[in-house]
Design an enzyme around this catalytic site. Structure first.
Site, PDB file in Angstrom:
ATOM      1  N   GLU A  98       0.853  -1.097   0.075  1.00  0.00           N
ATOM      2  CA  GLU A  98       0.304   0.238   0.140  1.00  0.00           C
ATOM      3  C   GLU A  98       0.787   1.321   0.056  1.00  0.00           C
ATOM      4  O   GLU A  98       1.998   1.448   0.651  1.00  0.00           O
ATOM      5  CB  GLU A  98      -0.992   0.468   0.812  1.00  0.00           C
ATOM      6  N   CYS A 111       3.100   8.491   0.800  1.00  0.00           N
ATOM      7  CA  CYS A 111       4.534   7.381   2.389  1.00  0.00           C
ATOM      8  C   CYS A 111       4.096   6.499   1.008  1.00  0.00           C
ATOM      9  O   CYS A 111       2.508   6.022   0.419  1.00  0.00           O
ATOM     10  CB  CYS A 111       3.413   7.644   2.545  1.00  0.00           C
ATOM     11  N   CYS A 118       7.609  -7.084   7.061  1.00  0.00           N
ATOM     12  CA  CYS A 118       8.891  -6.249   7.721  1.00  0.00           C
ATOM     13  C   CYS A 118       9.394  -7.394   8.188  1.00  0.00           C
ATOM     14  O   CYS A 118       8.153  -7.923   9.219  1.00  0.00           O
ATOM     15  CB  CYS A 118       8.185  -5.198   8.212  1.00  0.00           C
ATOM     16  N   CYS A 122       8.264  -5.017  15.408  1.00  0.00           N
ATOM     17  CA  CYS A 122       8.034  -3.919  16.542  1.00  0.00           C
ATOM     18  C   CYS A 122       6.005  -4.834  16.724  1.00  0.00           C
ATOM     19  O   CYS A 122       5.754  -4.391  16.304  1.00  0.00           O
ATOM     20  CB  CYS A 122       7.626  -2.232  15.458  1.00  0.00           C
ATOM     21  N   CYS A 125       3.467  -2.367  15.428  1.00  0.00           N
ATOM     22  CA  CYS A 125       3.357  -2.264  14.141  1.00  0.00           C
ATOM     23  C   CYS A 125       2.517  -3.484  13.602  1.00  0.00           C
ATOM     24  O   CYS A 125       2.904  -4.239  13.181  1.00  0.00           O
ATOM     25  CB  CYS A 125       3.944  -1.922  13.608  1.00  0.00           C
ATOM     26  N   GLY A 192       7.458  -1.916   5.627  1.00  0.00           N
ATOM     27  CA  GLY A 192       8.753  -2.440   5.829  1.00  0.00           C
ATOM     28  C   GLY A 192       9.979  -1.334   6.404  1.00  0.00           C
ATOM     29  O   GLY A 192       9.128  -0.223   6.670  1.00  0.00           O
ATOM     30  N   GLU A 193      11.138  -2.139   6.560  1.00  0.00           N
ATOM     31  CA  GLU A 193      12.488  -1.008   6.582  1.00  0.00           C
ATOM     32  C   GLU A 193      12.627  -0.635   5.509  1.00  0.00           C
ATOM     33  O   GLU A 193      13.971  -1.617   5.029  1.00  0.00           O
ATOM     34  CB  GLU A 193      12.634  -2.014   7.835  1.00  0.00           C
ATOM     35  N   SER A 224      12.910   6.454   6.647  1.00  0.00           N
ATOM     36  CA  SER A 224      12.283   6.348   8.045  1.00  0.00           C
ATOM     37  C   SER A 224      13.249   4.879   8.285  1.00  0.00           C
ATOM     38  O   SER A 224      12.691   4.115   7.300  1.00  0.00           O
ATOM     39  CB  SER A 224      11.062   6.226   8.192  1.00  0.00           C
ATOM     40  N   SER A 247      12.609   6.622  13.995  1.00  0.00           N
ATOM     41  CA  SER A 247      11.706   6.385  14.718  1.00  0.00           C
ATOM     42  C   SER A 247      12.055   5.419  16.222  1.00  0.00           C
ATOM     43  O   SER A 247      12.937   4.872  16.384  1.00  0.00           O
ATOM     44  CB  SER A 247      10.717   4.762  14.119  1.00  0.00           C
ATOM     45  N   LEU A 248      12.371   6.057  16.794  1.00  0.00           N
ATOM     46  CA  LEU A 248      12.310   6.405  18.322  1.00  0.00           C
ATOM     47  C   LEU A 248      12.246   5.758  19.253  1.00  0.00           C
ATOM     48  O   LEU A 248      11.750   4.344  19.554  1.00  0.00           O
ATOM     49  CB  LEU A 248      12.719   7.894  18.835  1.00  0.00           C
ATOM     50  N   ASN A 249      10.487   5.780  20.100  1.00  0.00           N
ATOM     51  CA  ASN A 249       9.588   5.376  20.073  1.00  0.00           C
ATOM     52  C   ASN A 249       9.720   4.837  22.062  1.00  0.00           C
ATOM     53  O   ASN A 249       8.687   4.446  22.574  1.00  0.00           O
ATOM     54  CB  ASN A 249       9.248   4.310  19.699  1.00  0.00           C
ATOM     55  N   ASN A 323      -1.666   4.557  16.557  1.00  0.00           N
ATOM     56  CA  ASN A 323      -3.090   4.332  16.307  1.00  0.00           C
ATOM     57  C   ASN A 323      -3.313   2.781  16.790  1.00  0.00           C
ATOM     58  O   ASN A 323      -2.645   1.758  16.219  1.00  0.00           O
ATOM     59  CB  ASN A 323      -3.359   4.388  14.572  1.00  0.00           C
ATOM     60  N   CYS A 366      -0.040   5.580  10.483  1.00  0.00           N
ATOM     61  CA  CYS A 366       1.300   4.892  10.679  1.00  0.00           C
ATOM     62  C   CYS A 366       1.006   3.123  11.202  1.00  0.00           C
ATOM     63  O   CYS A 366       0.011   3.456  12.120  1.00  0.00           O
ATOM     64  CB  CYS A 366       1.776   5.681  11.951  1.00  0.00           C
TER      65      CYS A 366
HETATM   66  N1  SAH Z   1      10.216   0.717   9.353  1.00  0.00           N
HETATM   67  C1  SAH Z   1      10.117   1.979   9.602  1.00  0.00           C
HETATM   68  C2  SAH Z   1       9.431   2.699   8.367  1.00  0.00           C
HETATM   69  C3  SAH Z   1       7.605   2.696   8.480  1.00  0.00           C
HETATM   70  S1  SAH Z   1       6.546   2.613   9.990  1.00  0.00           S
HETATM   71  C4  SAH Z   1      10.293   2.657  10.490  1.00  0.00           C
HETATM   72  O1  SAH Z   1      10.476   1.780  11.928  1.00  0.00           O
HETATM   73  O2  SAH Z   1      10.566   3.910  10.694  1.00  0.00           O
HETATM   74  C5  SAH Z   1       6.471   4.288  10.144  1.00  0.00           C
HETATM   75  C6  SAH Z   1       6.059   4.918  11.658  1.00  0.00           C
HETATM   76  O3  SAH Z   1       5.438   4.316  12.098  1.00  0.00           O
HETATM   77  C7  SAH Z   1       6.850   4.628  12.325  1.00  0.00           C
HETATM   78  O4  SAH Z   1       7.734   5.614  13.082  1.00  0.00           O
HETATM   79  C8  SAH Z   1       6.306   3.546  13.623  1.00  0.00           C
HETATM   80  O5  SAH Z   1       7.235   3.411  14.853  1.00  0.00           O
HETATM   81  C9  SAH Z   1       4.915   4.425  13.902  1.00  0.00           C
HETATM   82  N2  SAH Z   1       4.169   3.116  13.931  1.00  0.00           N
HETATM   83  C10 SAH Z   1       4.233   1.646  13.577  1.00  0.00           C
HETATM   84  N3  SAH Z   1       3.161   1.290  13.890  1.00  0.00           N
HETATM   85  C11 SAH Z   1       2.026   2.387  14.672  1.00  0.00           C
HETATM   86  C12 SAH Z   1       0.679   1.979  15.240  1.00  0.00           C
HETATM   87  N4  SAH Z   1      -0.012   1.137  15.331  1.00  0.00           N
HETATM   88  N5  SAH Z   1       0.543   3.345  15.474  1.00  0.00           N
HETATM   89  C13 SAH Z   1       0.952   4.858  15.173  1.00  0.00           C
HETATM   90  N6  SAH Z   1       2.978   4.239  14.925  1.00  0.00           N
HETATM   91  C14 SAH Z   1       2.714   3.255  14.333  1.00  0.00           C
END
Ligand code: SAH
Length: 380
Positions: A98, A111, A118, A122, A125, A192-193, A224, A247-249, A323, A366
């Site tokens: 997508e 995007c 992937c 994570c 995700c 994907g990454e 990203s 993506s620090l998180n 989300n 996301c």
């Molecule tokens: N693999 C890459 C790019 C894809 S994810 C990365 O990790 O950066 C794009 C963004 O969406 C990332 O910052 C990820 O942390 C975030 N993301 C993944 N799942 C999510 C969710 N359920 N709600 C909000 N953001 C999310």
């Protein structure tokens, strides 16, 4: 076994301009031919060699025997109530990916995906729960952009207001609405990454930013990553002017190890060191994405730690309220927690954007991309 002498044709959309020059050189063709072909493909959106009227019939026939120009057409296009468009591309082998178009103030951000599934797993995700099926080819990456460009020409979106969080760091007085049919920003933030598929992502970016190719400005392409440190170094070496989002998180290794398995290989310390030495031109900054998980990483202590971690790197922060999706126990943060976190950073002069959940009603937000074909269309 295939005993016929059928040859596998070469997809010219997997080639950067210099790779195309090399390919033609091997066939003893003049160098300028590559540029001619490249412009037909990316500027005229040619789908076949027959269209290339300034190329001799003999050469066109020769090309058609050995090569082809691939294309993607969206299987479905869904439009959310906020104007976000989600494109589902059938890759023809039972897989799908997508792409999501976010039209804001006449600036379109697209995007795109870099892999089917992937491998990074994570915990929060949805794409990660499917694990990796395969890498996208260079052509599959650029073809997402070309297909959306075609859709925009036929069906331009009406401009929306708001902040996308994908801005390119330019002064805001240059907010000149562009043609509603133009794509301004490309973010590799779909499925994907991207740094796990650099062999195909790097040529795709080269095609995007080539003045004879898709003609995007490198300051408007953002890669990203979840934090693959050696690949960050490689990206910086090979395409030094691209934007990087990380993506620090999480702000402690303890939590990050748990929610992002990549952290067990590259700790926060190593990740931030790689960010620090990433080559950033001029006034550009690294975007730190921070998915806010309710009750997990959304406290003021987290905001304090976040600020400390990134303070010696040119930074901006994208807060992404989690989300929710089925089968995932994490919860969205409360509006109060979002506001307090945001305010803590703003008050300390950090550039922060809280990404509003665009496209939620069509599962285009996301972490909600899964790239599934409808039942009955997939032959599995
Ligand atoms: N693999 C890459 C790019 C894809 S994810 C990365 O990790 O950066 C794009 C963004 O969406 C990332 O910052 C990820 O942390 C975030 N993301 C993944 N799942 C999510 C969710 N359920 N709600 C909000 N953001 C999310």
């Amino acid at each position: 076994m295939n005993t016929s002498n059928q040859t596998i044709k070469t997809d010219l959309k997997n080639f950067t301009l210099s790779a195309l020059e090399h390919y033609l050189n091997l066939q003893k063709k003049e160098r300028f031919r590559a540029l001619q072909l490249f412009k037909w493909i990316y500027q005229q959106d040619a789908h076949s060699f027959e269209e290339m009227t300034n190329i001799s019939k003999a050469f066109r026939a020769e090309l058609a025997e050995k090569a082809f120009i691939s294309n993607l057409e969206p299987e479905t296009i869904e439009e959310g109530s906020d104007g976000t468009r989600k494109y589902l591309f059938n890759l023809g082998d039972g897989n799908a990916v997508e792409s999501v178009l976010i039209p804001i103030e006449g600036r379109n951000t697209l995007c795109i995906s870099s892999q089917v599934g992937c491998a990074m797993a994570c915990e929060f995700c949805l794409t990660g729960t499917f694990r990796l099926t395969r890498n996208l080819t260079t052509s599959e990456i650029v073809n997402q952009i070309m297909a959306v460009k075609r859709d925009l020409l036929n069906n331009p979106p009406s401009p929306l207001t708001g902040e996308s969080g994908f801005d390119d760091g330019e002064d805001s007085d240059d907010v000149q609405p562009e043609s509603p049919a133009a794509i301004r920003n490309i973010v590799l933030m779909g499925m994907g990454e991207p740094l796990h598929n650099l062999d195909n992502v790097i040529p795709a970016i080269q095609i995007m930013i080539d003045g004879n190719g898709l003609q995007l400005s490198n300051r408007r392409v953002t890669v990203s990553t979840c934090g693959l440190v050696p690949e960050m170094d490689r990206l910086g070496r090979e395409i030094p002017n691209v934007n990087l989002a990380v993506s620090l998180n999480a702000t402690t290794d303890e939590l990050r190890d748990r929610i992002m398995p990549v952290n067990r290989s590259y700790s926060l310390k190593e990740l931030l060191k790689a960010c620090k030495k990433f080559p950033l031109p001029g006034r550009r900054k690294i975007t730190f994405e921070y998915v806010m998980l309710g009750g997990i990483n959304d406290s003021i202590d987290d905001a304090k730690r976040l600020l400390k971690l990134i303070s010696d790197i040119p930074n901006k922060v994208n807060l992404i309220p989690f989300n929710e999706h089925e089968g995932c126990a994490f919860k969205s943060p409360s509006q109060r927690a979002i506001d307090a976190f945001h305010k803590y950073l703003i008050d300390r002069h950090v550039t922060v954007i809280t990404r509003d959940s665009r496209g939620g009603d069509i599962s285009a937000a996301c972490g909600q991309l899964k790239g599934k074909l409808e039942k009955g269309k997939k032959s599995d």
